[in-house]
Write a protein that holds these residues in place. Structure first.
Motif, PDB file in Angstrom:
ATOM      1  N   ASP A   8       0.826  -1.220   0.025  1.00  0.00           N
ATOM      2  CA  ASP A   8      -0.059   0.054   0.048  1.00  0.00           C
ATOM      3  C   ASP A   8       0.959   1.191  -0.047  1.00  0.00           C
ATOM      4  OD1 ASP A   8      -1.916   1.841   0.505  1.00  0.00           O
ATOM      5  OD2 ASP A   8      -2.694   1.002   2.414  1.00  0.00           O
ATOM      6  N   MET A   9       0.874   2.055  -1.132  1.00  0.00           N
ATOM      7  CA  MET A   9       1.849   3.156  -1.166  1.00  0.00           C
ATOM      8  C   MET A   9       1.495   4.511  -0.233  1.00  0.00           C
ATOM      9  SD  MET A   9       4.277   2.617  -3.083  1.00  0.00           S
ATOM     10  CE  MET A   9       4.429   0.976  -2.895  1.00  0.00           C
ATOM     11  N   ARG A  10       0.345   4.262   0.775  1.00  0.00           N
ATOM     12  CA  ARG A  10      -0.064   5.180   1.774  1.00  0.00           C
ATOM     13  C   ARG A  10       0.925   5.038   2.939  1.00  0.00           C
ATOM     14  NH1 ARG A  10      -6.212   3.936   2.242  1.00  0.00           N
ATOM     15  NH2 ARG A  10      -5.443   1.934   1.968  1.00  0.00           N
ATOM     16  N   LYS A  11       1.658   3.805   2.926  1.00  0.00           N
ATOM     17  CA  LYS A  11       2.458   3.525   4.049  1.00  0.00           C
ATOM     18  C   LYS A  11       3.803   4.740   4.188  1.00  0.00           C
ATOM     19  CE  LYS A  11       1.301  -1.370   4.394  1.00  0.00           C
ATOM     20  NZ  LYS A  11       0.650  -1.153   5.488  1.00  0.00           N
ATOM     21  N   SER A  12       4.115   4.939   5.132  1.00  0.00           N
ATOM     22  CA  SER A  12       5.352   5.793   5.039  1.00  0.00           C
ATOM     23  C   SER A  12       6.434   5.155   5.918  1.00  0.00           C
ATOM     24  CB  SER A  12       4.824   7.344   5.817  1.00  0.00           C
ATOM     25  OG  SER A  12       5.871   8.257   5.599  1.00  0.00           O
ATOM     26  N   PHE A  13       7.277   6.145   6.696  1.00  0.00           N
ATOM     27  CA  PHE A  13       8.226   5.776   7.316  1.00  0.00           C
ATOM     28  C   PHE A  13       8.385   4.620   8.563  1.00  0.00           C
ATOM     29  CE2 PHE A  13       9.468  10.057   5.960  1.00  0.00           C
ATOM     30  CZ  PHE A  13      10.569  10.055   5.118  1.00  0.00           C
ATOM     31  N   TYR A  14       7.678   4.620   9.261  1.00  0.00           N
ATOM     32  CA  TYR A  14       7.382   3.671  10.416  1.00  0.00           C
ATOM     33  C   TYR A  14       6.607   2.573   9.979  1.00  0.00           C
ATOM     34  CZ  TYR A  14       8.356   7.829  13.300  1.00  0.00           C
ATOM     35  OH  TYR A  14       8.911   8.781  13.599  1.00  0.00           O
ATOM     36  N   THR A  15       5.554   2.521   9.119  1.00  0.00           N
ATOM     37  CA  THR A  15       4.949   1.108   8.408  1.00  0.00           C
ATOM     38  C   THR A  15       5.932   0.279   7.627  1.00  0.00           C
ATOM     39  OG1 THR A  15       3.703   2.522   7.089  1.00  0.00           O
ATOM     40  CG2 THR A  15       2.747   1.999   9.019  1.00  0.00           C
ATOM     41  N   LEU A  16       6.595   1.211   6.656  1.00  0.00           N
ATOM     42  CA  LEU A  16       7.530   0.436   5.898  1.00  0.00           C
ATOM     43  C   LEU A  16       8.779  -0.492   6.612  1.00  0.00           C
ATOM     44  CD1 LEU A  16       7.570   3.024   2.903  1.00  0.00           C
ATOM     45  CD2 LEU A  16       6.294   0.841   2.756  1.00  0.00           C
ATOM     46  N   SER A  17       9.194   0.596   7.532  1.00  0.00           N
ATOM     47  CA  SER A  17      10.158   0.144   8.572  1.00  0.00           C
ATOM     48  C   SER A  17       9.659  -1.240   9.367  1.00  0.00           C
ATOM     49  CB  SER A  17      10.622   1.101   9.530  1.00  0.00           C
ATOM     50  OG  SER A  17      11.410   2.328   9.107  1.00  0.00           O
ATOM     51  N   PHE A  49      15.489  -0.857   0.518  1.00  0.00           N
ATOM     52  CA  PHE A  49      14.532  -1.613   0.622  1.00  0.00           C
ATOM     53  C   PHE A  49      13.353  -1.084  -0.411  1.00  0.00           C
ATOM     54  CE2 PHE A  49      16.541  -2.025   4.526  1.00  0.00           C
ATOM     55  CZ  PHE A  49      16.668  -3.422   4.589  1.00  0.00           C
ATOM     56  N   ILE A  50      13.148  -1.722  -1.308  1.00  0.00           N
ATOM     57  CA  ILE A  50      12.029  -1.338  -2.497  1.00  0.00           C
ATOM     58  C   ILE A  50      10.783  -2.050  -2.577  1.00  0.00           C
ATOM     59  CG2 ILE A  50      11.776  -1.476  -5.124  1.00  0.00           C
ATOM     60  CD1 ILE A  50      15.003  -2.179  -5.181  1.00  0.00           C
ATOM     61  N   PHE A  51       9.730  -1.332  -2.497  1.00  0.00           N
ATOM     62  CA  PHE A  51       8.384  -1.674  -2.362  1.00  0.00           C
ATOM     63  C   PHE A  51       7.586  -1.271  -3.612  1.00  0.00           C
ATOM     64  CE2 PHE A  51      10.038  -0.798   1.784  1.00  0.00           C
ATOM     65  CZ  PHE A  51       9.730  -1.850   2.531  1.00  0.00           C
ATOM     66  N   ILE A  52       6.804  -2.099  -3.942  1.00  0.00           N
ATOM     67  CA  ILE A  52       5.964  -1.802  -5.478  1.00  0.00           C
ATOM     68  C   ILE A  52       4.611  -1.931  -5.065  1.00  0.00           C
ATOM     69  CG2 ILE A  52       5.654  -2.263  -7.699  1.00  0.00           C
ATOM     70  CD1 ILE A  52       8.376  -1.498  -7.584  1.00  0.00           C
ATOM     71  N   ASN A  53       3.821  -1.171  -5.709  1.00  0.00           N
ATOM     72  CA  ASN A  53       2.129  -1.468  -5.491  1.00  0.00           C
ATOM     73  C   ASN A  53       1.464  -2.599  -6.268  1.00  0.00           C
ATOM     74  OD1 ASN A  53       1.928  -0.037  -7.960  1.00  0.00           O
ATOM     75  ND2 ASN A  53       0.516   1.218  -7.307  1.00  0.00           N
ATOM     76  N   MET A  90       6.409   3.031  -7.175  1.00  0.00           N
ATOM     77  CA  MET A  90       7.811   2.294  -6.302  1.00  0.00           C
ATOM     78  C   MET A  90       7.834   3.331  -5.192  1.00  0.00           C
ATOM     79  SD  MET A  90      11.667   1.618  -7.940  1.00  0.00           S
ATOM     80  CE  MET A  90      11.213   0.642  -8.921  1.00  0.00           C
ATOM     81  N   LYS A  91       8.272   2.812  -4.176  1.00  0.00           N
ATOM     82  CA  LYS A  91       8.990   3.579  -3.004  1.00  0.00           C
ATOM     83  C   LYS A  91      10.409   2.622  -2.703  1.00  0.00           C
ATOM     84  CE  LYS A  91       5.169   6.100  -0.686  1.00  0.00           C
ATOM     85  NZ  LYS A  91       4.551   6.178   0.460  1.00  0.00           N
ATOM     86  N   ILE A  92      11.312   3.514  -2.127  1.00  0.00           N
ATOM     87  CA  ILE A  92      12.543   2.990  -1.752  1.00  0.00           C
ATOM     88  C   ILE A  92      12.909   3.611  -0.419  1.00  0.00           C
ATOM     89  CG2 ILE A  92      15.114   2.625  -2.237  1.00  0.00           C
ATOM     90  CD1 ILE A  92      14.472   2.951  -5.165  1.00  0.00           C
ATOM     91  N   LEU A  93      12.902   2.640   0.605  1.00  0.00           N
ATOM     92  CA  LEU A  93      13.506   3.295   1.920  1.00  0.00           C
ATOM     93  C   LEU A  93      14.724   2.973   2.337  1.00  0.00           C
ATOM     94  CD1 LEU A  93      12.283   4.130   4.790  1.00  0.00           C
ATOM     95  CD2 LEU A  93      11.989   1.730   5.502  1.00  0.00           C
ATOM     96  N   HIS A  94      15.431   3.840   2.766  1.00  0.00           N
ATOM     97  CA  HIS A  94      16.802   3.955   2.952  1.00  0.00           C
ATOM     98  C   HIS A  94      17.603   4.705   4.133  1.00  0.00           C
ATOM     99  CE1 HIS A  94      20.704   5.171   1.587  1.00  0.00           C
ATOM    100  NE2 HIS A  94      21.210   3.950   1.665  1.00  0.00           N
TER     101      HIS A  94
END
Length: 121
Positions: A18-27, A44-48, A54-58
């Motif tokens: 879910d691309m509504r997720k942000s820092f804490y939920t992706l972590s 860490f790569i996330f795709i809907n 695409m979101k990449i958490l780093h």
């Protein structure tokens, strides 16, 4: 500043996110679902589900960064995921695979040729 490069390790989360997720939920996904530590400096790569976002958490110096890309046309071409082994936590991928995804190239159709070593002049 964009600080991702070929020296980083990249992990693709193999399930729609879910691309509504942000820092804490992706972590939380990184820790609880992928079994990794977000503070290790990996990306860490996330795709809907539609493969259009695409979101990449780093973790960078000073804190977490999210890179977010949304396509207006087309979709991201993901690597083939082998699900025969059961539930997969993460797929390690490489910088050049990420670049191909972002540039709209299908990695399964790219031909890589073996190159010989340097032979001198």
């Amino acid at each position: 500043m964009f600080s991702l490069n070929e020296s980083n390790r990249y992990y693709l989360y193999p399930y729609p996110t879910d691309m509504r997720k942000s820092f804490y939920t992706l972590s939380g996904i990184v820790t609880n679902q992928m079994g990794k530590n977000v503070r290790d400096g990996d990306a860490f790569i996330f795709i809907n589900a539609n493969c259009t976002c695409m979101k990449i958490l780093h973790m960078e110096y000073g804190g977490l960064v999210i890179y977010h890309m949304r396509l207006e046309h087309g979709h991201f071409h993901l690597p083939v995921i082998n699900t025969e082994e059961g539930r997969i936590k993460a797929i390690e991928t490489f910088w050049n695979d990420l670049v191909m995804m972002v540039q709209g190239m299908d990695g399964s159709k790219v031909r890589r040729y073996k190159r010989s070593g340097f032979h001198g002049l």
